[in-house]
Design a protein around this motif. Structure first.
Motif, PDB file in Angstrom:
ATOM      1  N   THR A   1       6.805   6.200  -5.319  1.00 33.17           N
ATOM      2  CA  THR A   1       6.320   5.981  -3.952  1.00 33.17           C
ATOM      3  C   THR A   1       7.495   5.698  -3.023  1.00 33.17           C
ATOM      4  O   THR A   1       8.625   5.470  -3.467  1.00 33.17           O
ATOM      5  CB  THR A   1       5.364   4.780  -3.917  1.00 33.17           C
ATOM      6  N   VAL A   2       7.190   5.671  -1.742  1.00 34.60           N
ATOM      7  CA  VAL A   2       8.194   5.299  -0.746  1.00 34.60           C
ATOM      8  C   VAL A   2       8.749   3.917  -1.077  1.00 34.60           C
ATOM      9  O   VAL A   2       9.958   3.684  -1.026  1.00 34.60           O
ATOM     10  CB  VAL A   2       7.591   5.337   0.682  1.00 34.60           C
TER      11      VAL A   2
ATOM     12  N   TYR B   1      11.329   4.036  -3.830  1.00 31.64           N
ATOM     13  CA  TYR B   1      12.628   4.519  -3.362  1.00 31.64           C
ATOM     14  C   TYR B   1      13.344   3.452  -2.537  1.00 31.64           C
ATOM     15  O   TYR B   1      14.557   3.255  -2.683  1.00 31.64           O
ATOM     16  CB  TYR B   1      12.474   5.807  -2.548  1.00 31.64           C
ATOM     17  N   LEU B   2      12.611   2.750  -1.682  1.00 34.27           N
ATOM     18  CA  LEU B   2      13.236   1.713  -0.864  1.00 34.27           C
ATOM     19  C   LEU B   2      13.692   0.529  -1.708  1.00 34.27           C
ATOM     20  O   LEU B   2      14.764  -0.039  -1.452  1.00 34.27           O
ATOM     21  CB  LEU B   2      12.284   1.257   0.236  1.00 34.27           C
TER      22      LEU B   2
ATOM     23  N   GLU C   1      15.350  10.009   0.678  1.00 35.27           N
ATOM     24  CA  GLU C   1      14.141  10.521   0.018  1.00 35.27           C
ATOM     25  C   GLU C   1      12.911   9.747   0.482  1.00 35.27           C
ATOM     26  O   GLU C   1      11.856  10.329   0.713  1.00 35.27           O
ATOM     27  CB  GLU C   1      14.285  10.450  -1.499  1.00 35.27           C
ATOM     28  N   ALA C   2      13.042   8.449   0.633  1.00 33.03           N
ATOM     29  CA  ALA C   2      11.928   7.641   1.147  1.00 33.03           C
ATOM     30  C   ALA C   2      11.547   8.107   2.544  1.00 33.03           C
ATOM     31  O   ALA C   2      10.354   8.267   2.859  1.00 33.03           O
ATOM     32  CB  ALA C   2      12.298   6.165   1.158  1.00 33.03           C
ATOM     33  N   ALA C   3      12.536   8.344   3.387  1.00 33.78           N
ATOM     34  CA  ALA C   3      12.275   8.787   4.767  1.00 33.78           C
ATOM     35  C   ALA C   3      11.568  10.140   4.781  1.00 33.78           C
ATOM     36  O   ALA C   3      10.704  10.380   5.623  1.00 33.78           O
ATOM     37  CB  ALA C   3      13.585   8.855   5.545  1.00 33.78           C
ATOM     38  N   ARG C   4      11.928  11.024   3.874  1.00 34.31           N
ATOM     39  CA  ARG C   4      11.269  12.337   3.811  1.00 34.31           C
ATOM     40  C   ARG C   4       9.803  12.222   3.410  1.00 34.31           C
ATOM     41  O   ARG C   4       9.000  13.092   3.716  1.00 34.31           O
ATOM     42  CB  ARG C   4      11.991  13.236   2.811  1.00 34.31           C
ATOM     43  N   ARG C   5       9.464  11.156   2.717  1.00 31.86           N
ATOM     44  CA  ARG C   5       8.098  10.999   2.207  1.00 31.86           C
ATOM     45  C   ARG C   5       7.150  10.280   3.168  1.00 31.86           C
ATOM     46  O   ARG C   5       5.961  10.207   2.889  1.00 31.86           O
ATOM     47  CB  ARG C   5       8.130  10.252   0.875  1.00 31.86           C
ATOM     48  N   VAL C   6       7.659   9.749   4.267  1.00 33.59           N
ATOM     49  CA  VAL C   6       6.770   9.083   5.227  1.00 33.59           C
ATOM     50  C   VAL C   6       6.332  10.079   6.292  1.00 33.59           C
ATOM     51  O   VAL C   6       7.053  11.016   6.621  1.00 33.59           O
ATOM     52  CB  VAL C   6       7.415   7.844   5.878  1.00 33.59           C
TER      53      VAL C   6
ATOM     54  N   ALA D   1      10.556   6.905   9.611  1.00 31.31           N
ATOM     55  CA  ALA D   1      11.635   7.647   8.955  1.00 31.31           C
ATOM     56  C   ALA D   1      12.980   7.347   9.625  1.00 31.31           C
ATOM     57  O   ALA D   1      13.981   7.121   8.934  1.00 31.31           O
ATOM     58  CB  ALA D   1      11.345   9.141   8.982  1.00 31.31           C
TER      59      ALA D   1
ATOM     60  N   ILE E   1      14.151   3.870   8.577  1.00 33.64           N
ATOM     61  CA  ILE E   1      14.690   3.868   7.216  1.00 33.64           C
ATOM     62  C   ILE E   1      16.101   4.438   7.217  1.00 33.64           C
ATOM     63  O   ILE E   1      17.025   3.864   6.627  1.00 33.64           O
ATOM     64  CB  ILE E   1      13.777   4.661   6.260  1.00 33.64           C
TER      65      ILE E   1
END
Length: 61
Positions: free
Chosen positions: A9-10, A13-14, A35-40, A46, A49
Motif C-alpha cells: 500500500t501507499v 511505501y511511505l 512509488e507511493a506518490a504514483r499510487r495516490v 502526490a 509526498i
C-alpha cells in the motif's frame, strides 16, 4: 509484510521511505516515496509526498 509487491500500500511505501531516510539512505527513500506518490489519486497529496523526499541527485542546495 507481503511477498507480492502488488499487495503493498501507499502506507507501506511511505513507512519504508521513512525507514530508509532514518538509515541515511536518501536515494532509496526517494524511490520508495516516488512509488507511493504514483499510487495516490490526489495530485496535491502526490506533490506533498514528493516534496518530503526530494531526489538527492538533483538537490544541490
Amino acid at each position: 509484510m507481503t511477498n507480492d509487491p502488488a499487495d503493498l500500500t501507499v502506507a507501506d511505501y511511505l513507512d519504508s521511505a521513512r525507514d530508509m531516510a532514518a538509515a541515511g539512505r536518501p536515494f532509496l527513500a526517494h524511490l520508495l516515496a516516488e512509488e507511493a506518490a504514483r499510487r495516490v489519486d490526489d495530485p496535491a497529496t502526490a506533490r506533498s509526498i514528493r516534496a518530503q523526499y526530494p531526489d538527492p541527485a538533483t538537490d544541490r542546495g
